[in-house]
Design a protein around this motif. Sequence first.
Motif, PDB file in Angstrom:
ATOM      1  N   ASP A  51       5.530  83.482  34.527  1.00 10.79           N
ATOM      2  CA  ASP A  51       6.424  84.244  33.645  1.00 10.79           C
ATOM      3  C   ASP A  51       7.660  83.448  33.236  1.00 10.79           C
ATOM      4  O   ASP A  51       8.140  82.598  33.977  1.00 10.79           O
ATOM      5  N   SER A  52       8.168  83.769  32.057  1.00 13.15           N
ATOM      6  CA  SER A  52       9.394  83.127  31.554  1.00 13.15           C
ATOM      7  C   SER A  52       9.951  83.986  30.434  1.00 13.15           C
ATOM      8  O   SER A  52       9.196  84.564  29.650  1.00 13.15           O
ATOM      9  N   THR A  53      11.261  84.054  30.355  1.00 13.30           N
ATOM     10  CA  THR A  53      11.921  84.610  29.171  1.00 13.30           C
ATOM     11  C   THR A  53      12.612  83.475  28.426  1.00 13.30           C
ATOM     12  O   THR A  53      12.253  83.130  27.305  1.00 13.30           O
ATOM     13  N   ARG A  54      13.600  82.853  29.104  1.00  8.02           N
ATOM     14  CA  ARG A  54      14.435  81.848  28.442  1.00  8.02           C
ATOM     15  C   ARG A  54      13.678  80.615  28.008  1.00  8.02           C
ATOM     16  O   ARG A  54      13.778  80.175  26.855  1.00  8.02           O
ATOM     17  N   THR A  55      12.968  79.984  28.946  1.00  5.10           N
ATOM     18  CA  THR A  55      12.443  78.633  28.669  1.00  5.10           C
ATOM     19  C   THR A  55      11.417  78.665  27.541  1.00  5.10           C
ATOM     20  O   THR A  55      11.465  77.846  26.617  1.00  5.10           O
ATOM     21  N   ARG A 104       4.402  75.306  31.943  1.00  6.72           N
ATOM     22  CA  ARG A 104       4.956  75.894  33.184  1.00  6.72           C
ATOM     23  C   ARG A 104       3.802  76.337  34.063  1.00  6.72           C
ATOM     24  O   ARG A 104       2.837  76.938  33.589  1.00  6.72           O
ATOM     25  N   HIS A 132      12.486  71.082  36.937  1.00  3.90           N
ATOM     26  CA  HIS A 132      12.679  71.849  35.695  1.00  3.90           C
ATOM     27  C   HIS A 132      13.625  70.985  34.851  1.00  3.90           C
ATOM     28  O   HIS A 132      14.817  71.274  34.709  1.00  3.90           O
ATOM     29  N   GLN A 135      16.059  72.363  32.151  1.00  6.82           N
ATOM     30  CA  GLN A 135      17.150  73.176  32.703  1.00  6.82           C
ATOM     31  C   GLN A 135      18.250  72.253  33.214  1.00  6.82           C
ATOM     32  O   GLN A 135      19.450  72.482  32.967  1.00  6.82           O
ATOM     33  N   PRO A 262      20.957  79.765  36.259  1.00 14.66           N
ATOM     34  CA  PRO A 262      19.876  79.444  35.309  1.00 14.66           C
ATOM     35  C   PRO A 262      19.190  80.677  34.751  1.00 14.66           C
ATOM     36  O   PRO A 262      18.465  80.579  33.744  1.00 14.66           O
ATOM     37  N   GLY A 263      19.383  81.840  35.405  1.00 10.74           N
ATOM     38  CA  GLY A 263      18.679  83.041  35.024  1.00 10.74           C
ATOM     39  C   GLY A 263      17.214  82.934  35.485  1.00 10.74           C
ATOM     40  O   GLY A 263      16.722  81.843  35.717  1.00 10.74           O
ATOM     41  N   PRO A 264      16.514  84.065  35.627  1.00 10.66           N
ATOM     42  CA  PRO A 264      17.072  85.410  35.564  1.00 10.66           C
ATOM     43  C   PRO A 264      17.928  85.712  36.806  1.00 10.66           C
ATOM     44  O   PRO A 264      17.628  85.239  37.891  1.00 10.66           O
TER      45      PRO A 264
END
Length: 316
Positions: A51-55, A104, A132, A135, A262-264
Motif C-alpha cells: 500500500d501507498s498514498t504519497r509515494t 514498491r 526508500h 524519501q 514521512p507519513g502516514p
Amino acid sequence: MKHLLDTHDLSIDDIVNILDVADRMAEVNRRQVPKVPALKGKTIATVFFEDSTRTRLSFETAARRLSADVLTFLASSSSVNKGESLRDTIETLSAMGVQAFVVRHKSSGVPLQLSQWTDASVINAGDGWHQHPTQGLLDAYTITREFGTPTSLAGRTVAIVGDIKHSRVARSNIDLFTRLGARVVLVAPPSLLPSHVETWPVDVRSTMDDVIDNVDVVYLLRMQLERMQSASIPNLAEYTRLYALTPERAAVLQDHALLMHPGPMNRGVEITVDPADVAGSRILQQVTNGVSIRMAVLFTLLGGDSVSSLTAGGEA
Ligand code: CP
C-alpha cells in the motif's frame, strides 16, 4: 545512472545534482501550468505490491508533469492473484514499452532483482526494511532548503525517533544526512533499534527528553506494526509516554527546529500534538517537495533531452 535502488549507490555529486535539478522542478511546479515536455514519449509504470498514498501518487504526478505516459499496476487487482510470477509481470509490462519501473514491495531486494529482468530503469519506491531512496532525497532537500545550505548539513543535528529497526526511511535518511555532514541521533527503545547499531555513524539516546530541546530537526517515524514478527514493545501507551511528540515536548523545541514525518502518521502514538500547531512543522512541505524530487529523479534517469525542455517556452 540507470537505476535508483539504494542511496549508497549515489555519490555526493549525484545527490547534490538531484537536489539542484529538484530546484528547477520546483520552479516548474510553481508555474500556472506546471507541465513541461521533458519526457514526452516515455512510459513509466508504477508497480506497487504494498500500500501507498504519497509515494505512488507523487511519482505519477511527477511523471505526468514531465509529459510521460503512466501505467499504474496494483498487485491487489492484478493477475498476481491468479498466480502470475513477479518475473512474468515485469516482462509483460516491459513488452508494453515501459522505460522506467517505480517499484514498491514488502521484501528487501525486489527492485534489484527486477532490474536484472528488464532493460528499463528501476526506481526503488520502498523495499521491506531496506531502502526508500526518494524519501531520503526529498527529506534532504527539505532540510537543506529550509536552512539555506543547498550542499551541506554540516553543523546540524537531526533526531530520528521511533521504530528505527523496521524503517527503510531511517536507513536512507541516515546515509544521506550523515554524508551531507549532519550529526544523526537515534531515539528509540532498545527493542526498536537494529542489531549492530553501534557500527552505524550515529549517536543513540533512550528518551525524547534527552534531546528534544537541542536538535535542529526532529524526525518522527511511524510505528510499523505490520513489520513486527512479535510485539517489539510491551505497551503502546508507555511508548507514547517516552517517545511521542507531545504538546509539552513541542513547546521546548528550538525556535528554528523543524518537525518532519514521512507519513502516514499514527496520531496518538508517535505524535499527540497537532502538527498544525507546531510552527516548524514541514510535514506537508515534505509531500510538496516529494513531487519535485521525483521529477528530478525521473528526469535524471530517463535522460530528459536537455535542460531547455524545462524552460517556460517549453511548456507542453
Ligand atoms: N512516506 C511514504 O512512503 O508514504 P506512503 O506509504 O503513503 O507512500
